[in-house]
Design an enzyme around this catalytic site. Structure first.
Site, PDB file in Angstrom:
ATOM      1  N   HIS A   1     -11.573 -18.047 -19.787  1.00  0.00           N
ATOM      2  CA  HIS A   1     -11.463 -17.376 -21.086  1.00  0.00           C
ATOM      3  C   HIS A   1     -10.753 -18.209 -22.134  1.00  0.00           C
ATOM      4  O   HIS A   1     -10.698 -17.829 -23.297  1.00  0.00           O
ATOM      5  CB  HIS A   1     -10.709 -16.049 -20.941  1.00  0.00           C
ATOM      6  CG  HIS A   1      -9.231 -16.253 -20.679  1.00  0.00           C
ATOM      7  ND1 HIS A   1      -8.734 -16.595 -19.452  1.00  0.00           N
ATOM      8  CD2 HIS A   1      -8.160 -16.190 -21.510  1.00  0.00           C
ATOM      9  CE1 HIS A   1      -7.416 -16.727 -19.523  1.00  0.00           C
ATOM     10  NE2 HIS A   1      -7.044 -16.493 -20.761  1.00  0.00           N
TER      11      HIS A   1
HETATM   12  C1  UD1 Z   1      -4.764 -14.712 -25.560  1.00  0.00           C
HETATM   13  C2  UD1 Z   1      -3.799 -15.888 -25.490  1.00  0.00           C
HETATM   14  C3  UD1 Z   1      -4.076 -16.706 -24.236  1.00  0.00           C
HETATM   15  C4  UD1 Z   1      -4.034 -15.827 -23.006  1.00  0.00           C
HETATM   16  C5  UD1 Z   1      -4.956 -14.622 -23.170  1.00  0.00           C
HETATM   17  C6  UD1 Z   1      -4.731 -13.680 -22.025  1.00  0.00           C
HETATM   18  C7  UD1 Z   1      -3.103 -16.771 -27.685  1.00  0.00           C
HETATM   19  C8  UD1 Z   1      -3.211 -17.912 -28.604  1.00  0.00           C
HETATM   20  N1  UD1 Z   1      -3.959 -16.792 -26.633  1.00  0.00           N
HETATM   21  O1  UD1 Z   1      -6.081 -15.229 -25.655  1.00  0.00           O
HETATM   22  O2  UD1 Z   1      -3.075 -17.698 -24.087  1.00  0.00           O
HETATM   23  O3  UD1 Z   1      -4.457 -16.585 -21.904  1.00  0.00           O
HETATM   24  O4  UD1 Z   1      -4.630 -13.922 -24.391  1.00  0.00           O
HETATM   25  O5  UD1 Z   1      -5.852 -12.926 -21.724  1.00  0.00           O
HETATM   26  O6  UD1 Z   1      -2.298 -15.897 -27.869  1.00  0.00           O
HETATM   27  N2  UD1 Z   1     -10.722  -9.449 -27.776  1.00  0.00           N
HETATM   28  C9  UD1 Z   1     -11.243  -8.221 -27.447  1.00  0.00           C
HETATM   29  N3  UD1 Z   1     -10.384  -7.261 -27.015  1.00  0.00           N
HETATM   30  C10 UD1 Z   1      -9.064  -7.460 -26.928  1.00  0.00           C
HETATM   31  C11 UD1 Z   1      -8.528  -8.698 -27.284  1.00  0.00           C
HETATM   32  C12 UD1 Z   1      -9.388  -9.685 -27.707  1.00  0.00           C
HETATM   33  O7  UD1 Z   1     -12.442  -7.993 -27.522  1.00  0.00           O
HETATM   34  O8  UD1 Z   1      -8.340  -6.526 -26.510  1.00  0.00           O
HETATM   35  C13 UD1 Z   1     -11.652 -10.507 -28.211  1.00  0.00           C
HETATM   36  C14 UD1 Z   1     -11.819 -10.579 -29.711  1.00  0.00           C
HETATM   37  O9  UD1 Z   1     -13.128 -10.971 -29.960  1.00  0.00           O
HETATM   38  C15 UD1 Z   1     -10.854 -11.686 -30.103  1.00  0.00           C
HETATM   39  C16 UD1 Z   1     -10.924 -12.615 -28.890  1.00  0.00           C
HETATM   40  O10 UD1 Z   1     -11.122 -11.768 -27.778  1.00  0.00           O
HETATM   41  O11 UD1 Z   1     -11.210 -12.310 -31.286  1.00  0.00           O
HETATM   42  C17 UD1 Z   1      -9.685 -13.465 -28.697  1.00  0.00           C
HETATM   43  O12 UD1 Z   1      -8.520 -12.657 -28.632  1.00  0.00           O
HETATM   44  P1  UD1 Z   1      -7.060 -13.315 -28.895  1.00  0.00           P
HETATM   45  O13 UD1 Z   1      -6.008 -12.281 -28.763  1.00  0.00           O
HETATM   46  O14 UD1 Z   1      -7.076 -14.101 -30.165  1.00  0.00           O
HETATM   47  O15 UD1 Z   1      -6.904 -14.378 -27.770  1.00  0.00           O
HETATM   48  P2  UD1 Z   1      -7.269 -14.358 -26.224  1.00  0.00           P
HETATM   49  O16 UD1 Z   1      -8.503 -15.180 -26.033  1.00  0.00           O
HETATM   50  O17 UD1 Z   1      -7.258 -12.987 -25.699  1.00  0.00           O
HETATM   51  N1  UDP Z   2      -6.213 -10.124 -14.406  1.00  0.00           N
HETATM   52  C1  UDP Z   2      -6.599  -8.793 -14.216  1.00  0.00           C
HETATM   53  N2  UDP Z   2      -7.941  -8.487 -14.331  1.00  0.00           N
HETATM   54  C2  UDP Z   2      -8.890  -9.423 -14.602  1.00  0.00           C
HETATM   55  C3  UDP Z   2      -8.474 -10.766 -14.794  1.00  0.00           C
HETATM   56  C4  UDP Z   2      -7.134 -11.080 -14.696  1.00  0.00           C
HETATM   57  O1  UDP Z   2      -5.765  -7.938 -13.962  1.00  0.00           O
HETATM   58  O2  UDP Z   2     -10.079  -9.071 -14.680  1.00  0.00           O
HETATM   59  C5  UDP Z   2      -4.771 -10.469 -14.336  1.00  0.00           C
HETATM   60  C6  UDP Z   2      -4.420 -11.524 -13.304  1.00  0.00           C
HETATM   61  O3  UDP Z   2      -4.147 -10.925 -12.067  1.00  0.00           O
HETATM   62  C7  UDP Z   2      -3.206 -12.181 -13.925  1.00  0.00           C
HETATM   63  C8  UDP Z   2      -3.393 -12.005 -15.410  1.00  0.00           C
HETATM   64  O4  UDP Z   2      -4.425 -11.038 -15.572  1.00  0.00           O
HETATM   65  O5  UDP Z   2      -2.000 -11.482 -13.568  1.00  0.00           O
HETATM   66  C9  UDP Z   2      -3.807 -13.302 -16.043  1.00  0.00           C
HETATM   67  O6  UDP Z   2      -4.158 -13.088 -17.361  1.00  0.00           O
HETATM   68  P1  UDP Z   2      -5.113 -14.045 -18.172  1.00  0.00           P
HETATM   69  O7  UDP Z   2      -5.909 -14.874 -17.242  1.00  0.00           O
HETATM   70  O8  UDP Z   2      -5.828 -13.191 -19.143  1.00  0.00           O
HETATM   71  O9  UDP Z   2      -4.086 -14.892 -19.035  1.00  0.00           O
HETATM   72  P2  UDP Z   2      -3.278 -16.257 -18.770  1.00  0.00           P
HETATM   73  O10 UDP Z   2      -2.485 -16.098 -17.528  1.00  0.00           O
HETATM   74  O11 UDP Z   2      -4.275 -17.364 -18.725  1.00  0.00           O
HETATM   75  O12 UDP Z   2      -2.435 -16.382 -19.997  1.00  0.00           O
END
Ligand code: UD1
Ligand code: UDP
Length: 376
Positions: A205
């Site tokens: 992601h």
């Molecule tokens: C964010 C974090 C990343 C982390 C991830 C955990 C930053 C810069 N990045 O990335 O480090 O690994 O969270 O999962 O903070 N969206 C939805 N629903 C939601 C949230 C997001 O549909 O609830 C979609 C939207 O299209 C949005 C995109 O995901 O534009 C990105 O969301 P964003 O919060 O900017 O960053 P993540 O990719 O979730």
């Molecule tokens: N996770 C979850 N459901 C999913 C994918 C991930 O509960 O479908 C949990 C996973 O066990 C871990 C956390 O989400 O604890 C990791 O989050 P993510 O990969 O979104 O973010 P990152 O760690 O890269 O910031």
């Protein structure tokens, strides 16, 4: 102690859970603030519901936008909340935009900041997470480093020793407290139809991967080629960002890959535990695979979790398909026997106990300076 805990995304909810539980066990009051960076049911509500978390006292409903807008909006809202509530300490976790906004808001007001999971470094300045975690560390009063290596990273950047506390990573607390529950309660293996068959668990992601058509296509190609050779299915619970990009790039999903909606924690943990191999670009998933004894291949060029590579639990493959196949083959022969470098599962207790002692020792220090307005 007037304590605030700020969170906004899936990994922060899961990794702050042990801090919240430690506060609850000690009857310490805290104010829970949710920025709303994550808001989809499967990235947010599902965790509050199934893990019985307290509801946020304040929800900022910031949602998605550009990094600048999102961080700026959170900063404005958090600064005004911190000023009104005069917290002694604000706790943030990890490296998201929520964390940076919380850190900046606290530092502008002279409110003390506690950073959980301090000192991680990928040394890849292209990643937004690297900027977020570096800046946060440098304005924190309490840096909760998960390992000795992360303590060294902080020392090398000139952060004074007395601010650094090695506690272990709270992810261990969350995994150990839920592993058995996940095995007992989760029906995900049946629901996906995988049953007892061996499978690969994929998560991808990160912006640097899924926002780049070639890198995203290469990951899908590499992991599906490995799966085809071994006769394995790939389960891919897909983050909404990645799903959006998969559709926007019009990528064809290889037949070996089965997409799932984002999963609740118990379901995901059950899959991580049962998988033959995890392929991921997630930070938390690299750690969890290592703790659970499931071999991991990381589809990134760098990792801020080098402990997992050093102990043989994880291989860095980048996104080249041949490299993914090669590393996946090597890792799937692994015995799964390595030390867990992330601690004993008591990080949440250590963090709360450190904060309680610090505030008791110097109560006068914990009087936030009110911001002086310059507009009147
Ligand atoms: C964010 C974090 C990343 C982390 C991830 C955990 C930053 C810069 N990045 O990335 O480090 O690994 O969270 O999962 O903070 N969206 C939805 N629903 C939601 C949230 C997001 O549909 O609830 C979609 C939207 O299209 C949005 C995109 O995901 O534009 C990105 O969301 P964003 O919060 O900017 O960053 P993540 O990719 O979730
Ligand atoms: N996770 C979850 N459901 C999913 C994918 C991930 O509960 O479908 C949990 C996973 O066990 C871990 C956390 O989400 O604890 C990791 O989050 P993510 O990969 O979104 O973010 P990152 O760690 O890269 O910031």
């Amino acid at each position: 102690m007037k304590l605030a805990i700020v969170l906004g995304t899936r990994p922060e909810i899961l990794k702050l859970l042990p801090v919240i539980r430690a506060c609850q066990r000690r009857d310490i009051e805290f104010t829970l603030i949710h920025t709303g960076q994550h808001y989809s049911e499967g990235l947010d509500e599902v965790f509050f519901e199934t893990l019985d978390l307290p509801r946020p006292d304040h929800h900022l409903s910031v949602g998605s936008s550009t990094h600048g807008e999102q961080t700026g909006e959170m900063l404005i809202e958090l600064a005004s909340l911190f000023e009104a509530e005069a917290f002694d300490v604000v706790v943030v976790q990890g490296d998201t935009n929520t964390v940076l906004a919380g850190a900046l808001a606290a530092s502008k007001l002279d409110t003390e900041l506690a950073h959980v999971e301090a000192g991680l470094r990928s040394y890849d300045r292209e990643m937004p997470e690297e900027t977020n975690r570096r800046l946060t560390d440098h304005v924190s009063e309490y840096l909760f480093a998960p390992t000795e290596d992360t303590r060294v990273n902080l020392r090398e950047e000139g952060i004074p020793d007395e601010r650094i506390f090695v506690t272990g990573n709270t992810v261990v607390d969350t995994v150990l407290n839920n592993r058995q529950l996940a095995a007992d309660r989760s029906t995900v293996l049946d629901e996906t139809g995988i049953g007892d068959h061996p499978f690969v668990l994929l998560t991808a992601h990160r912006a640097e991967n899924v926002d780049d058509r070639d890198r995203f296509a290469d990951i899908l190609d590499g992991v599906s080629r490995f799966a085809a050779r071994e006769g394995l299915t790939v389960l891919y619970p897909i983050h909404p960002r990645a799903r959006k990009q998969l559709e926007a790039f019009d990528l064809t999903l290889p037949a070996e890959i089965q997409l799932l909606d984002p999963l609740g924690y118990l379901e995901f943990l059950a899959l991580e535990d049962a998988a033959s191999l995890v392929v991921t670009d997630s930070g938390g998933v690299q750690e969890e695979a290592c703790i659970l004894g499931t071999p991991c291949v990381t589809v990134r060029d760098s990792t801020e979790r080098p402990e997992t590579v050093d102990n043989g639990a994880n291989a860095l493959a980048g996104t080249d398909p041949d490299s993914i196949v090669r590393e996946a083959e090597a890792m799937s022969r692994s015995t799964g026997e390595w030390e867990n470098p992330f601690g004993d599962g008591n990080a949440g207790e250590r963090i709360v106990s450190t904060l309680v002692d610090a505030v008791a020792e110097s109560p006068d220090k914990h009087r936030p300076v009110q911001e002086v307005r310059t507009d009147d």
